[in-house]
Design an enzyme around this catalytic site. Structure first.
Site, mmCIF file in Angstrom:
data_model
loop_
_atom_site.group_PDB
_atom_site.id
_atom_site.type_symbol
_atom_site.label_atom_id
_atom_site.label_comp_id
_atom_site.label_asym_id
_atom_site.label_seq_id
_atom_site.Cartn_x
_atom_site.Cartn_y
_atom_site.Cartn_z
ATOM 1 N N SER A 82 4.505 -44.378 37.567
ATOM 2 C CA SER A 82 4.963 -44.387 38.954
ATOM 3 C C SER A 82 4.756 -42.990 39.568
ATOM 4 C CB SER A 82 6.428 -44.835 39.032
ATOM 5 O OG SER A 82 6.781 -45.154 40.357
ATOM 6 N N ASP A 313 1.696 -55.621 40.969
ATOM 7 C CA ASP A 313 2.489 -54.473 41.421
ATOM 8 C C ASP A 313 2.098 -54.057 42.836
ATOM 9 O OD1 ASP A 313 4.028 -52.221 41.659
ATOM 10 O OD2 ASP A 313 2.860 -51.017 40.251
ATOM 11 N N HIS A 340 4.863 -53.103 37.569
ATOM 12 C CA HIS A 340 4.912 -51.650 37.597
ATOM 13 C C HIS A 340 5.015 -51.065 36.185
ATOM 14 C CE1 HIS A 340 5.100 -48.301 40.317
ATOM 15 N NE2 HIS A 340 6.243 -47.846 39.857
#
Length: 373
Positions: A82, A313, A340
């Protein structure tokens, strides 16, 4: 290795001899300014550039600390998912002499102000269960918005049901949209769609009210909390929203086309400008052109870099999805609930071949980099 996800150690350290050093940015227990760390004056140090400098200093400190037994010739790989995934890629770009390679899982390397593609992907992901799933999300969201705006008692009851007493109507709509978003983002699309398959609105809300806290919390969406400078170890929403407001954007607004939008039209850029102003003061708004010019956004130039994304995602649209030359290797992983940072999760027998193959390729490149090829 640098890791921001401890589960990752089970994937790669069994295959490659090495040691693990964990670094956590933005929301760890260590705060540089103590109880004043979240003051606006001190939040100015919460930048990607400062994080990268901290990582470089951390490596120097490890080398100089005898207890770690890490010599100067040791080879390092950074791994992050991320935002830390973006940091991993940016670190490889800015400090190529300090590492031999990097893994950027769901790395959001492109700051974007008006991130409409995010919700467009939420629809595409929901469609894997069927058109009916996305239509159910739209229907639930529309009824909730109607209740908030036109039914005073219903609005009170709704806030009570979701423990969101302190949110304004628009803040509640922001929070409520993210329940669906986050459930899909974190690999619960099939479960969500099955739960809202019923046509009973009360039953749908009941399930959502009992499951939202797995992925979101209402206080993260209230400007009254975002403006609070008190440090709470379990919370990082003030820090994260500050980075969005000051540097990255990623404001998730409704797509222009009504047919592909489930988010309220009230959640627009004007709304986010107000959030940023109320939480952090006048003039806090990202200059993404300056940042992208510095780091290159999707045209990022680096060597020995692997970037991975899950095909469901929504954040993948701020990442690099296609390989470029022999230096940057991109993999979009295909699977159900493939969301994710999926490749950083602990492997299971149920993993798709696409996910398994991506992990094999990652280990392959790690081995090449460590061996100096």
């Amino acid at each position: 290795f640098f890791f921001n996800d401890t589960a990752t150690t089970e994937i790669y350290t069994e295959q490659i001899v090495g040691s693990v050093r964990c670094v956590q940015e933005t929301d760890g227990a260590s705060q540089p300014f103590g109880k004043d760390s979240l003051s606006l004056e001190n939040l100015k140090y919460l930048t990607a550039e400062q994080a990268l400098e901290d990582l470089a200093y951390f490596m120097k400190w490890v080398h100089e600390t005898p207890e770690f037994n890490v010599n100067q010739g040791s080879r390092w790989i950074t791994i992050g998912g991320s935002y830390p995934g973006a940091l991993s890629a940016w670190f490889r770009y800015k400090y190529p002499h300090l590492t031999v390679g990097a893994l950027s899982s769901s790395g959001v390397v492109e700051p974007i102000i008006d991130f409409r593609k995010f919700d467009e992907q939420v629809r595409i992901s929901a469609l894997k269960s069927g058109e009916w799933c996305f239509q159910a999300i739209k229907e639930i969201s529309a009824k909730v918005e109607d209740t908030l705006l036109h039914d005073q008692q219903g609005s009170v009851d709704l806030r009570k049901q979701f423990n969101a007493h302190g949110l304004t109507n628009t803040e509640f709509l922001w929070f409520f949209a993210d329940i669906f978003v986050e459930l899909i983002q974190y690999g619960h699309r099939r479960e969500l769609c099955e739960a809202i398959k019923t046509n009973n609105h009360a039953e749908r809300l009941d399930w959502l009210s009992k499951n939202y806290d797995r992925v979101v919390g209402p206080t993260d969406y209230g400007t009254y909390f975002l403006a609070n400078e008190t440090y709470v170890q379990e919370k990082n929403s003030r820090q994260w929203m500050y980075q969005q407001c000051s540097q990255f954007g990623w404001m998730q607004t409704a797509p222009y086309e009504e047919a592909i939008s489930a988010r309220s039209k009230l959640i627009d850029l004007d709304f986010f400008r107000k959030v940023c102003k109320q939480a952090y003061g006048e003039g806090v708004w990202p200059d993404i052109e300056e940042f992208n010019q510095q780091f290159g956004e999707l045209k990022l130039k680096a060597t020995n870099l692997v970037l991975t994304n899950g095909d469901e995602d929504p954040w993948k649209w701020a990442g690099i999805l296609q390989s470029r030359s022999k230096d940057i290797h991109a993999y979009e992983i295909q699977c159900d609930d493939c969301a994710h940072c999926v490749d950083l999760s602990t492997p299971t027998e149920a993993d798709s071949w696409s996910l398994t193959w991506t992990r094999i390729k990652i280990a392959y490149y790690f081995t090449l980099w460590f061996n100096g090829f």
